[in-house]
Design an enzyme around this catalytic site. Sequence first.
Site, mmCIF file in Angstrom:
data_model
loop_
_atom_site.group_PDB
_atom_site.id
_atom_site.type_symbol
_atom_site.label_atom_id
_atom_site.label_comp_id
_atom_site.label_asym_id
_atom_site.label_seq_id
_atom_site.Cartn_x
_atom_site.Cartn_y
_atom_site.Cartn_z
ATOM 1 N N SER A 231 0.831 -1.197 0.000
ATOM 2 C CA SER A 231 0.000 0.000 0.000
ATOM 3 C C SER A 231 0.874 1.259 0.000
ATOM 4 O O SER A 231 1.700 1.442 -0.890
ATOM 5 C CB SER A 231 -0.956 -0.037 1.199
ATOM 6 O OG SER A 231 -1.937 0.973 1.106
ATOM 7 N N ASP A 332 -9.767 -4.067 -5.543
ATOM 8 C CA ASP A 332 -9.147 -3.124 -4.620
ATOM 9 C C ASP A 332 -9.714 -1.734 -4.913
ATOM 10 O O ASP A 332 -9.429 -1.149 -5.957
ATOM 11 C CB ASP A 332 -7.629 -3.126 -4.808
ATOM 12 C CG ASP A 332 -6.889 -2.283 -3.772
ATOM 13 O OD1 ASP A 332 -7.516 -1.372 -3.201
ATOM 14 O OD2 ASP A 332 -5.693 -2.543 -3.550
ATOM 15 N N HIS A 364 -8.208 -4.723 -1.090
ATOM 16 C CA HIS A 364 -6.953 -4.102 -0.676
ATOM 17 C C HIS A 364 -6.294 -4.866 0.471
ATOM 18 O O HIS A 364 -5.059 -4.905 0.560
ATOM 19 C CB HIS A 364 -7.225 -2.657 -0.243
ATOM 20 C CG HIS A 364 -5.996 -1.825 -0.067
ATOM 21 N ND1 HIS A 364 -5.167 -1.475 -1.117
ATOM 22 C CD2 HIS A 364 -5.427 -1.270 1.044
ATOM 23 C CE1 HIS A 364 -4.161 -0.743 -0.678
ATOM 24 N NE2 HIS A 364 -4.279 -0.610 0.633
#
Length: 423
Positions: A231, A332, A364
């Site tokens: 991320s 995501d 995600h």
Amino acid sequence: MASMSPPIHDLRQHDETATHFYLDVRCLICRFLGFIFGTETFGNHQQQQFPRKPENMERQSSFSRDLGHAAAETYLITRLTFTLLRYLGVGYRWYTRLVALACYALLLMPGFLQVAYCYFFSSQVRRSIVYGDQPRNRLDLYLPTNTNGPKPVVVFVTGGAWIIGYKAWGSLLGLQLAERDIIVACVDYRNFPQGTISDMVKDVSQGVSFVCNLIDRFGGDPNRIYLMGQSAGAHISACVLLEQAIKESRGESTTWSVSQIKAYFGLSGGYNLFNLVDHFHNRGLYRSIFLSIMEGEGSFEQFSPEVRIKDPRNREAASLLPPIKLFHGTSDYSIPSDASINLVEALKGVGAEAEVILYEGKSHTDLFLQDPLRGGKDDLFDHVVSVIHAGDEEALAKDASAPPRKRLVPEILLRLARHISPF
């Protein structure tokens, strides 16, 4: 939004005041704990030494010191975050996401508690090793039980929207990779408002330098180091890697080399800030916050690897990059999978070796949390391990015969967590 946001320069002035407050309090806490429990020396950071205590007392002291450090740091950062949100006048969307995050964590708590127990009590985890002189310049090491020969190393950079990242978020990955005879170094770094993107990149680069130069002291192989981020951590680590390649292509002096990184793994990352600013604004990470984190729109190009790699002046830097593998779920919604697809296309366009692997229907957090907590077979984990162990027949044979990973959270809780996840 509930109210107008203050000018960015006012926010920065508040950041500086809050950061000075944080540093003063943290300094007092660390000095108090250091006086009671003693300290260790890592790298060039020498602190006062005390007579050696019995091993059981050392473990208790280490646990107390690290627990105190984590509690103090978590409290202060949480306080600064809420102060930041109040000054920015953020509305209900942020607060509802915070509630959702709390519920999400509660549902996954059975797994988190098991991981936390190993994190604090396992002799294979070395917590809070100092790698620099800035706040949060610490890393955790996850060491295999098998100490025969030097081991490959993964430097892992956690996510957290550049605001709530913490090195312990990588403990599940660290513990699982250590079971496969891979050392993992989870690098902590300053979050916003304690630091902005240039501080984060500087911190992580310094952490990578520490690993490249000193990991042999912990049984690691300095010639088999892999860089990985998830991320926001994927974005920061990609910036670090490209910045290092650019410096080397210009002949600048550096403390570590891109050639030491055998491959880069990016998990659910965003690599083009121009494409993300409006997307994040619509999801609650408001433009005013994002611009402050990224030091204004004028810095977008510098901290957008997808954009920067296309610059003709960086063509030589592209040739220095290691193989790059990006992983992304097609469902995501925090960072769309196009972010990874576009970066790979840009890298291939300048002759770099790059690949994107998409996971149909994954969110995600599925790839990083829910799937590892589910146990059993994990395609992403197996792929990463196979790349790291490529050419090592003994390690590959051991991987093939490894037992399925233990389930840490019941399936019903995983499904509920996925449904309520704010990510």
